[in-house]
Structure formats: C-alpha cells, structure tokens
Design a protein around this motif. Structure first.
Motif, PDB file in Angstrom:
ATOM      1  N   LEU A 112       0.831  -1.204   0.000  1.00 27.55           N
ATOM      2  CA  LEU A 112       0.000   0.000   0.000  1.00 27.55           C
ATOM      3  C   LEU A 112       0.866   1.255   0.000  1.00 27.55           C
ATOM      4  O   LEU A 112       0.541   2.248  -0.662  1.00 27.55           O
ATOM      5  CB  LEU A 112      -0.932   0.001   1.214  1.00 27.55           C
ATOM      6  N   ALA A 113       1.972   1.208   0.754  1.00 24.68           N
ATOM      7  CA  ALA A 113       2.884   2.348   0.790  1.00 24.68           C
ATOM      8  C   ALA A 113       3.490   2.605  -0.587  1.00 24.68           C
ATOM      9  O   ALA A 113       3.593   3.753  -1.039  1.00 24.68           O
ATOM     10  CB  ALA A 113       3.987   2.095   1.819  1.00 24.68           C
ATOM     11  N   HIS A 114       3.858   1.539  -1.279  1.00 25.74           N
ATOM     12  CA  HIS A 114       4.423   1.685  -2.618  1.00 25.74           C
ATOM     13  C   HIS A 114       3.381   2.268  -3.586  1.00 25.74           C
ATOM     14  O   HIS A 114       3.732   3.046  -4.481  1.00 25.74           O
ATOM     15  CB  HIS A 114       4.924   0.341  -3.124  1.00 25.74           C
ATOM     16  N   GLN A 115       2.127   1.901  -3.394  1.00 29.14           N
ATOM     17  CA  GLN A 115       1.067   2.464  -4.229  1.00 29.14           C
ATOM     18  C   GLN A 115       0.920   3.962  -3.990  1.00 29.14           C
ATOM     19  O   GLN A 115       0.737   4.743  -4.928  1.00 29.14           O
ATOM     20  CB  GLN A 115      -0.255   1.747  -3.944  1.00 29.14           C
ATOM     21  N   ASP A 116       1.000   4.370  -2.729  1.00 29.14           N
ATOM     22  CA  ASP A 116       0.917   5.797  -2.406  1.00 29.14           C
ATOM     23  C   ASP A 116       2.082   6.557  -3.042  1.00 29.14           C
ATOM     24  O   ASP A 116       1.906   7.618  -3.648  1.00 29.14           O
ATOM     25  CB  ASP A 116       0.953   6.003  -0.890  1.00 29.14           C
ATOM     26  N   ILE A 117       3.275   6.003  -2.903  1.00 29.09           N
ATOM     27  CA  ILE A 117       4.479   6.673  -3.397  1.00 29.09           C
ATOM     28  C   ILE A 117       4.486   6.763  -4.921  1.00 29.09           C
ATOM     29  O   ILE A 117       4.994   7.734  -5.497  1.00 29.09           O
ATOM     30  CB  ILE A 117       5.726   5.926  -2.886  1.00 29.09           C
ATOM     31  N   ALA A 118       3.882   5.776  -5.582  1.00 26.54           N
ATOM     32  CA  ALA A 118       3.875   5.743  -7.049  1.00 26.54           C
ATOM     33  C   ALA A 118       3.145   6.934  -7.667  1.00 26.54           C
ATOM     34  O   ALA A 118       3.317   7.225  -8.859  1.00 26.54           O
ATOM     35  CB  ALA A 118       3.254   4.436  -7.539  1.00 26.54           C
ATOM     36  N   LYS A 119       2.358   7.653  -6.882  1.00 25.85           N
ATOM     37  CA  LYS A 119       1.632   8.819  -7.390  1.00 25.85           C
ATOM     38  C   LYS A 119       2.568   9.998  -7.655  1.00 25.85           C
ATOM     39  O   LYS A 119       2.188  10.942  -8.340  1.00 25.85           O
ATOM     40  CB  LYS A 119       0.569   9.250  -6.377  1.00 25.85           C
ATOM     41  N   TYR A 120       3.770   9.934  -7.103  1.00 22.64           N
ATOM     42  CA  TYR A 120       4.674  11.086  -7.170  1.00 22.64           C
ATOM     43  C   TYR A 120       5.870  10.746  -8.063  1.00 22.64           C
ATOM     44  O   TYR A 120       6.715   9.923  -7.697  1.00 22.64           O
ATOM     45  CB  TYR A 120       5.109  11.483  -5.755  1.00 22.64           C
ATOM     46  N   PRO A 121       5.955  11.362  -9.229  1.00 21.40           N
ATOM     47  CA  PRO A 121       6.946  10.962 -10.241  1.00 21.40           C
ATOM     48  C   PRO A 121       8.394  11.255  -9.868  1.00 21.40           C
ATOM     49  O   PRO A 121       9.305  10.718 -10.510  1.00 21.40           O
ATOM     50  CB  PRO A 121       6.528  11.774 -11.473  1.00 21.40           C
ATOM     51  N   SER A 122       8.638  12.055  -8.854  1.00 16.09           N
ATOM     52  CA  SER A 122      10.020  12.382  -8.503  1.00 16.09           C
ATOM     53  C   SER A 122      10.645  11.370  -7.552  1.00 16.09           C
ATOM     54  O   SER A 122      11.789  11.539  -7.136  1.00 16.09           O
ATOM     55  CB  SER A 122      10.092  13.784  -7.878  1.00 16.09           C
ATOM     56  N   ILE A 123       9.900  10.307  -7.210  1.00 15.23           N
ATOM     57  CA  ILE A 123      10.408   9.279  -6.297  1.00 15.23           C
ATOM     58  C   ILE A 123      10.724   8.013  -7.086  1.00 15.23           C
ATOM     59  O   ILE A 123       9.892   7.518  -7.849  1.00 15.23           O
ATOM     60  CB  ILE A 123       9.388   8.930  -5.201  1.00 15.23           C
ATOM     61  N   MET A 124      11.912   7.489  -6.879  1.00 17.38           N
ATOM     62  CA  MET A 124      12.290   6.194  -7.434  1.00 17.38           C
ATOM     63  C   MET A 124      12.516   5.216  -6.293  1.00 17.38           C
ATOM     64  O   MET A 124      13.052   5.587  -5.243  1.00 17.38           O
ATOM     65  CB  MET A 124      13.583   6.305  -8.258  1.00 17.38           C
ATOM     66  N   ILE A 125      12.092   3.961  -6.485  1.00 16.34           N
ATOM     67  CA  ILE A 125      12.352   2.904  -5.511  1.00 16.34           C
ATOM     68  C   ILE A 125      13.166   1.822  -6.195  1.00 16.34           C
ATOM     69  O   ILE A 125      12.799   1.348  -7.269  1.00 16.34           O
ATOM     70  CB  ILE A 125      11.049   2.312  -4.947  1.00 16.34           C
ATOM     71  N   ARG A 126      14.269   1.444  -5.577  1.00 13.95           N
ATOM     72  CA  ARG A 126      15.121   0.406  -6.126  1.00 13.95           C
ATOM     73  C   ARG A 126      15.288  -0.701  -5.086  1.00 13.95           C
ATOM     74  O   ARG A 126      15.665  -0.438  -3.935  1.00 13.95           O
ATOM     75  CB  ARG A 126      16.497   0.983  -6.483  1.00 13.95           C
ATOM     76  N   ASN A 127      14.997  -1.927  -5.463  1.00 18.48           N
ATOM     77  CA  ASN A 127      15.182  -3.069  -4.574  1.00 18.48           C
ATOM     78  C   ASN A 127      16.611  -3.585  -4.701  1.00 18.48           C
ATOM     79  O   ASN A 127      16.874  -4.612  -5.328  1.00 18.48           O
ATOM     80  CB  ASN A 127      14.170  -4.174  -4.903  1.00 18.48           C
ATOM     81  N   GLU A 128      17.516  -2.833  -4.143  1.00 22.99           N
ATOM     82  CA  GLU A 128      18.937  -3.165  -4.196  1.00 22.99           C
ATOM     83  C   GLU A 128      19.569  -2.919  -2.835  1.00 22.99           C
ATOM     84  O   GLU A 128      19.129  -2.056  -2.071  1.00 22.99           O
ATOM     85  CB  GLU A 128      19.664  -2.313  -5.243  1.00 22.99           C
ATOM     86  N   LYS A 129      20.624  -3.655  -2.577  1.00 26.50           N
ATOM     87  CA  LYS A 129      21.366  -3.495  -1.328  1.00 26.50           C
ATOM     88  C   LYS A 129      22.459  -2.449  -1.512  1.00 26.50           C
ATOM     89  O   LYS A 129      23.148  -2.424  -2.531  1.00 26.50           O
ATOM     90  CB  LYS A 129      21.994  -4.829  -0.919  1.00 26.50           C
ATOM     91  N   ILE A 130      22.593  -1.572  -0.515  1.00 21.00           N
ATOM     92  CA  ILE A 130      23.665  -0.587  -0.503  1.00 21.00           C
ATOM     93  C   ILE A 130      24.833  -1.172   0.281  1.00 21.00           C
ATOM     94  O   ILE A 130      24.665  -1.669   1.398  1.00 21.00           O
ATOM     95  CB  ILE A 130      23.198   0.737   0.134  1.00 21.00           C
ATOM     96  N   ILE A 131      26.028  -1.104  -0.296  1.00 21.16           N
ATOM     97  CA  ILE A 131      27.184  -1.690   0.378  1.00 21.16           C
ATOM     98  C   ILE A 131      28.126  -0.628   0.953  1.00 21.16           C
ATOM     99  O   ILE A 131      28.985  -0.946   1.782  1.00 21.16           O
ATOM    100  CB  ILE A 131      27.971  -2.629  -0.563  1.00 21.16           C
ATOM    101  N   ASP A 132      27.962   0.632   0.535  1.00 18.43           N
ATOM    102  CA  ASP A 132      28.835   1.665   1.082  1.00 18.43           C
ATOM    103  C   ASP A 132      28.165   3.026   0.966  1.00 18.43           C
ATOM    104  O   ASP A 132      27.433   3.288   0.004  1.00 18.43           O
ATOM    105  CB  ASP A 132      30.174   1.687   0.340  1.00 18.43           C
ATOM    106  N   VAL A 133      28.395   3.858   1.970  1.00 21.14           N
ATOM    107  CA  VAL A 133      27.909   5.236   1.973  1.00 21.14           C
ATOM    108  C   VAL A 133      29.074   6.120   2.400  1.00 21.14           C
ATOM    109  O   VAL A 133      29.717   5.853   3.422  1.00 21.14           O
ATOM    110  CB  VAL A 133      26.736   5.428   2.952  1.00 21.14           C
ATOM    111  N   LYS A 134      29.350   7.161   1.645  1.00 21.95           N
ATOM    112  CA  LYS A 134      30.440   8.063   2.022  1.00 21.95           C
ATOM    113  C   LYS A 134      30.086   9.500   1.676  1.00 21.95           C
ATOM    114  O   LYS A 134      29.257   9.766   0.798  1.00 21.95           O
ATOM    115  CB  LYS A 134      31.743   7.658   1.345  1.00 21.95           C
ATOM    116  N   LYS A 135      30.718  10.397   2.407  1.00 21.23           N
ATOM    117  CA  LYS A 135      30.513  11.824   2.156  1.00 21.23           C
ATOM    118  C   LYS A 135      31.683  12.348   1.356  1.00 21.23           C
ATOM    119  O   LYS A 135      32.849  12.124   1.709  1.00 21.23           O
ATOM    120  CB  LYS A 135      30.376  12.588   3.460  1.00 21.23           C
TER     121      LYS A 135
END
Length: 300
Positions: free
Chosen positions: A61-84
């Motif tokens: 249901l949350a994904h359905q709500d979010i799908a209404k807004y074209p500026s949001i992307m959802i990716r079913n992927e694992k993040i292995i590193d985050v850096k600044k």
C-alpha cells in the motif's frame, strides 16, 4: 545526476520519508534490500486505520501511495557503502553503481540478536513476540512467559502483567534481577526461573511449554522475548555519527545527525519502542528536516 535525497532503508521510516519528500517535489531515490526486520511478523498493530495489517500488505500500500509522485524512485537493491564527498553523499549499490545525493536519510533499522535457545525462532512472530503494545492484546489472559537475559526483564514483567497475571520470568541462567526487583515481582505472583532453558515445546509456532536444563517443565501459551538490538548496518558509525547509550544514532527533532546533510529515522535512531507508527512518524520528521535544509540551501 545529483538527487536531492537518497534514502537507505525501505521500512515505515524510509517509506514515509519518501512520501513527504515526493510531495515536496524533491527528487528522491529509496533503496530497499527487501529484508525487513519484521519479516516474521504476522500482523502489525497500534497504527490507526491499519490495525492488524500484514507487513507485506502495508509495504504494498505504501508503494502504491508513493507511485503517485513521479520524482520518487524505488530500487530493490542493497547498498554496500555510503560516504561523504565534499558537500554531498555517494552510495554504492551491490551492482557497483554510484548514486549521488545532496542529503541522505539512514532508515536501515535494526537487527535482533535472540537468546541462544534451541528452536526459539520456531515460535518468534507466532506466539513469542518482542513488543507487548504490538501483540499483548492477542495474548491477553493466557499463561505467558518472559525470556530476557538483560536488565529490561524487570520493566517487561511490569508491562506484560497488564495483559496477563499468569506470568513467569525466565532469565536463562543470568542473574539480572536485584533482590528488590525479585521481591516486587514475586509479590504479584510472578514466578522467576533463573535456570537455563533447554528448549521450547510446541507445534506450528504455537508454544506449549518451556523445559529447563534441570528437567523442570512449565506449561505456557506464549510470551515475550527481549532481544539485543544492534544497528543493521555500520553506515552511521563509518560516517562518524554520534550514538546514545542504547546504540541509536543521536538526532535532533528533525532527524539531523551531527554530520551535516545526514539524517536518521525510525529504529535507526529511536530503537525503543520499536513500532511501525513511531518509525513512520520519524521518517516524516526527517523528511521535513531534509526539505527545510534544502530550501535554506537554495536561498544561501
């Protein structure tokens, strides 16, 4: 391409953060490894209009709500590193792709470490739970047990007593209760078992009894476990986030950490109580913090 915000974690906090930022017309990507902590949970409770919803349905249901807004992307992927890097952030996916964002929200949640008891996971999420506010109603008036190897056993006993007076506390061989705490609990008719647990008995996830190593057996129909909670990822630690005594990332009222441009939401920062409605609210507040800071950056 530089995104306004990268959200790491697709639970209630991350999903609600994405929704709020999408409605604020921000370009957002949400990464979800599709391995939620509550995967064993049959139903989620305590969220008005969604009481009793199955976690998978909630996410759909949350994904359905979010799908209404074209500026949001959802990716079913694992993040292995985050850096600044300078004034922005880079996240690396398991496929080697690098995504850049002006801001980042960590909503990666927690991992649970349960007591080392034979077949405890056969019952977890079915007749043994971690949160009485989430599942206490369904176990009301049943003969229950608390399994805890930490000092939270005392608090849990007082809380669960509200749902069932037929209650025992099992510390699995640990001496964690003070004399005063024992006396207070026992005055309420709650029995304390400090010997180690050998195994749990039952079928199809329904608890029937607990057997201790000394051979004693006590009939029970369900109960609560106090697991040890640790961060699901080390991203916050590697980025230099300050944490509180429970291990959660310290934030202000809008999810800001001590690292500029980095926000945390949900169980990642709150830890307890761990509830869907609280995590979702945390995601909303962090998103407002992100949007406020992005707006301020536009005017600087």
């Amino acid at each position: 391409m530089m995104l306004d915000c990268v959200i790491v974690g697709g639970g209630p906090a991350g999903l609600n953060a994405a929704l709020v930022l999408g409605r604020a017309r921000r370009n957002v990507i949400l990464f979800d490894n599709n391995f939620p902590r509550n995967a064993v949970t049959q139903e989620s409770h305590g969220f008005i209009t969604r009481d009793g919803i199955k976690p998978r349905e909630f996410r759909e249901l949350a994904h359905q709500d979010i799908a209404k807004y074209p500026s949001i992307m959802i990716r079913n992927e694992k993040i292995i590193d985050v850096k600044k890097t300078g004034m922005h952030f880079e996240v690396e996916t398991e496929k080697g792709e690098c995504i850049k964002g002006k801001k980042i929200i960590l909503a990666t949640g927690l991992k649970e470490i349960h007591p080392a008891i034979e077949n405890i996971m056969d019952f977890y999420g079915k007749s043994l739970f971690s949160c009485p506010y989430c599942d206490g109603w369904e176990l009301k008036d049943l003969p229950l047990m608390i399994i805890s190897e930490s000092h939270s056993a005392f608090h849990m006993a007082k809380t669960v007593y509200n749902w069932s007076k037929d209650l025992i506390v099992c510390t699995n061989g640990k001496k964690i209760l003070t004399v005063e705490q024992k006396n207070m609990i026992q005055r309420k008719g709650i029995k304390i078992y400090e010997q180690k647990i050998k195994s749990l008995i039952g079928g199809n996830g329904s608890l029937e009894a607990v057997i201790f190593e000394d051979g004693e057996e006590v009939k029970r129909k369900g109960g609560f476990v106090t697991p040890e909670w640790i961060q699901a990822t080390s991203f916050g630690q590697s980025l230099g986030c300050k944490t509180h005594e429970l291990g959660g990332i310290i934030t202000d009222q809008f999810g800001r950490t001590n690292i500029e441009g980095l926000y945390a939401a949900g169980d990642t920062s709150v830890i307890a109580p761990s509830q869907v409605i609280i995590a979702a609210a945390e995601g909303s507040r962090a998103a407002m913090g992100v949007n406020t800071d992005l707006s301020q950056d536009d005017f600087n």
